[in-house]
Design an enzyme around this catalytic site. Structure first.
Site, PDB file in Angstrom:
ATOM      1  N   THR A 138      -7.117   1.259  10.656  1.00  0.00           N
ATOM      2  CA  THR A 138      -7.270   1.627   9.236  1.00  0.00           C
ATOM      3  C   THR A 138      -7.378   0.440   8.289  1.00  0.00           C
ATOM      4  O   THR A 138      -7.868   0.584   7.170  1.00  0.00           O
ATOM      5  CB  THR A 138      -6.094   2.504   8.769  1.00  0.00           C
ATOM      6  OG1 THR A 138      -4.866   1.765   8.928  1.00  0.00           O
ATOM      7  CG2 THR A 138      -6.018   3.791   9.568  1.00  0.00           C
ATOM      8  N   CYS A 167       0.861  -1.172   0.000  1.00  0.00           N
ATOM      9  CA  CYS A 167       0.000   0.000   0.000  1.00  0.00           C
ATOM     10  C   CYS A 167       0.905   1.231   0.000  1.00  0.00           C
ATOM     11  O   CYS A 167       2.106   1.132   0.252  1.00  0.00           O
ATOM     12  CB  CYS A 167      -0.922  -0.001   1.217  1.00  0.00           C
ATOM     13  SG  CYS A 167      -0.043   0.052   2.804  1.00  0.00           S
ATOM     14  N   HIS A 227       2.962   2.216  10.617  1.00  0.00           N
ATOM     15  CA  HIS A 227       1.936   1.987  11.635  1.00  0.00           C
ATOM     16  C   HIS A 227       1.756   3.165  12.592  1.00  0.00           C
ATOM     17  O   HIS A 227       0.721   3.276  13.253  1.00  0.00           O
ATOM     18  CB  HIS A 227       2.294   0.757  12.481  1.00  0.00           C
ATOM     19  CG  HIS A 227       2.362  -0.512  11.699  1.00  0.00           C
ATOM     20  ND1 HIS A 227       3.547  -1.031  11.228  1.00  0.00           N
ATOM     21  CD2 HIS A 227       1.399  -1.378  11.321  1.00  0.00           C
ATOM     22  CE1 HIS A 227       3.298  -2.168  10.588  1.00  0.00           C
ATOM     23  NE2 HIS A 227       2.013  -2.395  10.625  1.00  0.00           N
ATOM     24  N   SER A 254      -1.071  -9.590   9.571  1.00  0.00           N
ATOM     25  CA  SER A 254      -2.489  -9.793   9.870  1.00  0.00           C
ATOM     26  C   SER A 254      -3.320  -9.637   8.603  1.00  0.00           C
ATOM     27  O   SER A 254      -4.245 -10.412   8.334  1.00  0.00           O
ATOM     28  CB  SER A 254      -2.968  -8.779  10.918  1.00  0.00           C
ATOM     29  OG  SER A 254      -2.247  -8.905  12.107  1.00  0.00           O
ATOM     30  N   GLU A 312      -0.277  -0.338  15.123  1.00  0.00           N
ATOM     31  CA  GLU A 312      -1.110   0.835  14.834  1.00  0.00           C
ATOM     32  C   GLU A 312      -2.048   1.131  16.004  1.00  0.00           C
ATOM     33  O   GLU A 312      -2.205   2.286  16.413  1.00  0.00           O
ATOM     34  CB  GLU A 312      -1.934   0.621  13.569  1.00  0.00           C
ATOM     35  CG  GLU A 312      -2.814   1.823  13.240  1.00  0.00           C
ATOM     36  CD  GLU A 312      -3.802   1.570  12.113  1.00  0.00           C
ATOM     37  OE1 GLU A 312      -4.923   2.104  12.177  1.00  0.00           O
ATOM     38  OE2 GLU A 312      -3.453   0.834  11.158  1.00  0.00           O
ATOM     39  N   SER A 343       1.645  -5.918   2.585  1.00  0.00           N
ATOM     40  CA  SER A 343       3.038  -5.914   3.048  1.00  0.00           C
ATOM     41  C   SER A 343       3.926  -6.808   2.179  1.00  0.00           C
ATOM     42  O   SER A 343       5.077  -7.065   2.533  1.00  0.00           O
ATOM     43  CB  SER A 343       3.097  -6.397   4.506  1.00  0.00           C
ATOM     44  OG  SER A 343       2.452  -7.653   4.646  1.00  0.00           O
ATOM     45  N   HIS A 391      -1.704  -4.668  18.213  1.00  0.00           N
ATOM     46  CA  HIS A 391      -1.168  -4.298  16.897  1.00  0.00           C
ATOM     47  C   HIS A 391      -0.482  -2.938  17.009  1.00  0.00           C
ATOM     48  O   HIS A 391      -0.940  -2.049  17.729  1.00  0.00           O
ATOM     49  CB  HIS A 391      -2.302  -4.248  15.873  1.00  0.00           C
ATOM     50  CG  HIS A 391      -1.840  -4.078  14.461  1.00  0.00           C
ATOM     51  ND1 HIS A 391      -1.449  -2.863  13.945  1.00  0.00           N
ATOM     52  CD2 HIS A 391      -1.704  -4.973  13.458  1.00  0.00           C
ATOM     53  CE1 HIS A 391      -1.093  -3.020  12.685  1.00  0.00           C
ATOM     54  NE2 HIS A 391      -1.233  -4.290  12.363  1.00  0.00           N
ATOM     55  N   CYS A 437      -8.777   2.658   5.564  1.00  0.00           N
ATOM     56  CA  CYS A 437      -8.079   2.953   4.304  1.00  0.00           C
ATOM     57  C   CYS A 437      -8.702   2.136   3.173  1.00  0.00           C
ATOM     58  O   CYS A 437      -8.669   0.907   3.208  1.00  0.00           O
ATOM     59  CB  CYS A 437      -6.594   2.626   4.435  1.00  0.00           C
ATOM     60  SG  CYS A 437      -5.672   2.856   2.898  1.00  0.00           S
ATOM     61  N   HIS A 443       5.660  -6.176   7.617  1.00  0.00           N
ATOM     62  CA  HIS A 443       5.499  -7.545   8.103  1.00  0.00           C
ATOM     63  C   HIS A 443       5.792  -8.558   7.002  1.00  0.00           C
ATOM     64  O   HIS A 443       4.914  -9.338   6.585  1.00  0.00           O
ATOM     65  CB  HIS A 443       4.083  -7.750   8.663  1.00  0.00           C
ATOM     66  CG  HIS A 443       3.861  -7.021   9.947  1.00  0.00           C
ATOM     67  ND1 HIS A 443       2.636  -6.518  10.330  1.00  0.00           N
ATOM     68  CD2 HIS A 443       4.715  -6.682  10.952  1.00  0.00           C
ATOM     69  CE1 HIS A 443       2.752  -5.919  11.508  1.00  0.00           C
ATOM     70  NE2 HIS A 443       4.002  -6.006  11.890  1.00  0.00           N
TER      71      HIS A 443
END
Length: 281
Positions: free
Chosen positions: A165, A15, A77, A222, A129, A265, A127, A193, A43
């Protein structure tokens, strides 16, 4: 020779937030040959290895506390305010590659917290983020991965709802509906997002087009686990790989079509490497 026809999903891969972070890291590594990064920059072990060979050094928060007079990259993140405070104390220069979408979300949550709103965050516990988002509320917001974690009868009659997101938009609005059905007034903030959330719809269509799907992702992702499951639901012959060493010849037959896709990722170079490998089988 299997004579496989192999195509890569053009919508798969990094992304823009991850692209931004990696470009910043590579620019500094090319100039200086070394850079610290707080947590895995992405990741994906293969991409991390590539950048480590260029001089990237992954550290955790414990190591950060003992670091002095160095440059440290903040990955896409994002981080909580405490990380920035520590950097000032330790004379660390932060290279902030936080995703703009994540930064906008952090600011909105901070504004809600300053207004003393009851904040609930739909996201994954622990996580990176989510840790950053929680930090905007002095760790007072409530994080939940599923509605079953919440006692709806005990919830405040009015809450402010946010989302990590990368969560599903469908699930987010489903949660909104259930809360409102239970008499809870929800100030809802759709902060998901679309570049990430729209992948599931695109992958459903992609997975149907091929005899076999090879899903390329790091095991820590994830997003990768979720998208792999989506592909597998559409195509039973979907296989998860992290590198070409995971590929098994028994997955394929003569003259079959193979679709390669991956997580947000997953680097494009890795999917291309898998494609070249399959075309030589």
């Amino acid at each position: 020779m299997f004579n496989l026809s192999v195509d890569i999903d053009i919508n798969s891969g990094f992304c823009f937030g991850v692209v931004y972070a990696i470009e910043m890291a590579e620019e500094i590594l090319d100039e200086e040959g070394q850079l610290y990064c707080l947590g895995d920059i992405v990741h994906n072990d293969e991409e991390v290895k590539r950048l480590e060979q260029k001089g990237l050094r992954i550290i955790d928060h414990t190591q950060l506390r003992s670091l002095r007079n160095a440059k440290v990259l903040i990955r896409a993140h994002g981080e909580p305010p405490s990380t920035y405070q520590l950097a000032m104390q330790n004379n660390l220069e932060l290279i902030d590659a936080s995703c703009p979408v994540v930064l906008k979300l952090q600011n909105r949550i901070k504004t809600s917290y300053d207004k003393e709103e009851k904040i609930y965050i739909y996201g994954k516990h622990g996580h990176a983020e989510v840790v950053g988002l929680l930090g905007q509320t002095n760790n007072e917001a409530v994080v939940f991965q599923d509605l079953e974690e919440l006692d709806l009868a005990a919830l405040p009659k009015e809450i402010t709802l946010y989302s990590q997101t990368t969560k599903s938009t469908h699930k987010f609005y489903e949660i909104n509906q259930v809360l409102e059905t239970n008499g809870i007034a929800v100030k809802s903030n759709d902060t998901i997002c679309r570049q990430v959330s729209n992948r599931d719809k695109e992958l459903r269509e992609f997975a149907k087009k091929f005899d076999v799907i090879v899903f390329v992702s790091g095991t820590k992702s994830s997003n990768g686990k979720v998208l792999y499951k989506i592909c597998a639901e559409q195509n039973q012959r979907t296989h998860f790989v992290s590198s070409i060493s995971d590929v098994k010849t028994e997955w394929f037959a003569q003259n079959e079509t193979v679709g390669i896709c991956g997580a947000t990722s997953t680097p494009m170079w890795l999917m291309e490497e898998v494609k070249n490998h399959l075309e030589k089988l």
